[in-house]
Design a protein around this motif. Structure first.
Motif, mmCIF file in Angstrom:
data_model
loop_
_atom_site.group_PDB
_atom_site.id
_atom_site.type_symbol
_atom_site.label_atom_id
_atom_site.label_comp_id
_atom_site.label_asym_id
_atom_site.label_seq_id
_atom_site.Cartn_x
_atom_site.Cartn_y
_atom_site.Cartn_z
ATOM 1 N N THR A 245 0.838 -1.198 0.000
ATOM 2 C CA THR A 245 0.000 0.000 0.000
ATOM 3 C C THR A 245 0.872 1.247 0.000
ATOM 4 O OG1 THR A 245 -1.775 1.167 1.176
ATOM 5 C CG2 THR A 245 -0.135 0.039 2.514
ATOM 6 N N LYS B 51 -7.718 11.115 -7.806
ATOM 7 C CA LYS B 51 -8.119 9.722 -7.770
ATOM 8 C C LYS B 51 -7.193 8.863 -8.628
ATOM 9 C CE LYS B 51 -12.062 6.696 -8.766
ATOM 10 N NZ LYS B 51 -13.472 6.645 -9.263
ATOM 11 N N GLN B 52 -6.806 9.382 -9.795
ATOM 12 C CA GLN B 52 -5.909 8.641 -10.677
ATOM 13 C C GLN B 52 -4.555 8.393 -10.027
ATOM 14 O OE1 GLN B 52 -5.859 10.931 -14.410
ATOM 15 N NE2 GLN B 52 -6.771 9.158 -15.423
ATOM 16 N N ARG C 236 -3.774 8.350 -6.831
ATOM 17 C CA ARG C 236 -3.911 7.420 -5.708
ATOM 18 C C ARG C 236 -4.078 5.988 -6.219
ATOM 19 N NH1 ARG C 236 -4.939 8.079 -0.383
ATOM 20 N NH2 ARG C 236 -5.170 10.337 -0.714
ATOM 21 N N GLN C 237 -4.884 5.822 -7.244
ATOM 22 C CA GLN C 237 -5.117 4.493 -7.792
ATOM 23 C C GLN C 237 -3.827 3.877 -8.334
ATOM 24 O OE1 GLN C 237 -7.488 4.248 -11.459
ATOM 25 N NE2 GLN C 237 -8.649 2.561 -10.554
ATOM 26 N N GLU D 170 -6.494 2.111 -17.866
ATOM 27 C CA GLU D 170 -6.293 0.723 -18.271
ATOM 28 C C GLU D 170 -5.502 0.616 -19.566
ATOM 29 O OE1 GLU D 170 -9.071 2.064 -17.275
ATOM 30 O OE2 GLU D 170 -9.435 1.005 -15.390
ATOM 31 N N MET E 281 -2.116 -2.779 -13.433
ATOM 32 C CA MET E 281 -3.402 -3.194 -12.852
ATOM 33 C C MET E 281 -3.433 -4.712 -12.690
ATOM 34 S SD MET E 281 -7.276 -2.429 -14.259
ATOM 35 C CE MET E 281 -6.967 -3.361 -15.767
ATOM 36 N N GLN F 196 -1.342 2.820 -5.606
ATOM 37 C CA GLN F 196 -1.739 1.572 -4.962
ATOM 38 C C GLN F 196 -1.462 0.377 -5.873
ATOM 39 O OE1 GLN F 196 -2.071 1.739 -1.999
ATOM 40 N NE2 GLN F 196 -3.146 3.601 -1.383
ATOM 41 N N TRP F 197 -1.654 0.532 -7.164
ATOM 42 C CA TRP F 197 -1.307 -0.541 -8.099
ATOM 43 C C TRP F 197 0.188 -0.835 -8.041
ATOM 44 C CZ3 TRP F 197 -4.306 1.200 -13.146
ATOM 45 C CH2 TRP F 197 -5.674 0.935 -12.967
#
Length: 283
Positions: free
Chosen positions: A91, A101-102, A104-105, A267, A274, A108-109
């Motif tokens: 994490t 948001k992008q 953070r996403q 994606e 991802m 995390q990936w």
């Protein structure tokens, strides 16, 4: 012939040699008896040695090995271990910093799939015109506004890194999106830069306010990202941030730079990250 200094003269006859006296017969006999007695004593001692050795062994205390089970062993000194690898926490840690948001996403990936391979990494959020720098453990170190390519787009024009700047059209001045293995180096002016895409001549470097008409310092200080599109594709950042955060983190061994897309989907650009995140870090 003897020398005069010896105490004799040439005419004197040499002195007679001394005659050894013969020992009495009784002394000879005594010496013989003593020799025989000594020989007999040595022979007896040799015969008695094995017996004495056996007796001495029986009287010795048991060796340490036989009583070791009754004695608490000494503590074993620990062996120095190699430096522990970076823990795979899975994490990212943003602290109290608010990010898109992008961003953070993607962070995390990266951590969930261990896509950075335990190296420091940075995320460029083009829509926010902001760079986030993380250490190898996924903890956000600092963030700063930046200047980036004048034209919106997620791809570089083929061969643009070999063309003179004067020939690059405004519509071609893009900052490409994707995952890049960044390496420290020098530009044509012998300045320190972090090469993001060497083939496309895209790097992270200090802002250069060489053209007053471009107002690069003012653009960096403005509260919105609307006026941060001015470069030929490179990522310009404040001098202080470059020297105190980016270069100390990436200046020796480089790291990974992720550039978020602004036209393509997450994606499309980071599908591999991802998938790795869903599968988990490989052993």
């Amino acid at each position: 012939m003897l020398r005069a200094s010896s105490g004799y003269y040439f005419s004197d006859p040499p002195p007679p040699k001394p005659v050894a006296e013969r020992a009495p017969e009784s002394l000879r006999e005594r010496a013989g008896w003593a020799a025989q007695g000594l020989a007999l004593g040595l022979a007896g001692a040799l015969l008695a040695w094995p017996v004495a050795t056996y007796v001495m062994k029986q009287g010795r205390p048991a060796p340490a090995a036989s009583v070791a089970k009754h004695v608490s062993p000494s503590p074993v000194q620990p062996i120095a271990q190699a430096t522990a690898p970076v823990p795979r926490t899975g994490t990212a840690d943003f602290g109290k910093t608010k990010v898109s948001k992008q961003a953070r996403q993607l962070a995390q990936w990266v951590m969930a799939g261990w896509d950075h391979n335990g190296r420091p990494f940075a995320i460029l959020d083009k829509r926010q015109a902001r760079v986030l720098v993380f250490n190898a453990e996924g903890k956000l170190q600092a963030t700063t506004p930046v200047l980036l390519g004048y034209a919106a787009g997620d791809d570089s024009v083929a061969g643009i890194g070999l063309r003179p700047i004067a020939e690059v059209k405004p519509s071609e001045r893009t900052t490409p999106a994707g995952r890049f293995v960044a390496q420290p180096g020098k530009n044509a002016s012998h300045e320190d830069v972090l090469w993001v895409d060497y083939e496309a001549a895209v790097s992270m470097h200090r802002v250069r306010p060489t053209n007053p008409a471009e107002r690069r310092l003012e653009r960096l200080a403005s509260p919105t990202p609307a006026d941060n599109r001015i470069s030929f594709g490179c990522i310009n950042m404040p001098v202080r941030f470059f020297e105190q955060t980016l270069w100390p983190t990436f200046g020796k061994r480089g790291g990974i730079v992720y550039v978020l897309p602004e036209k393509k989907s997450m994606e499309q650009v980071f599908g591999e990250q991802m998938r790795r995140a869903k599968a988990g870090p490989s052993a």
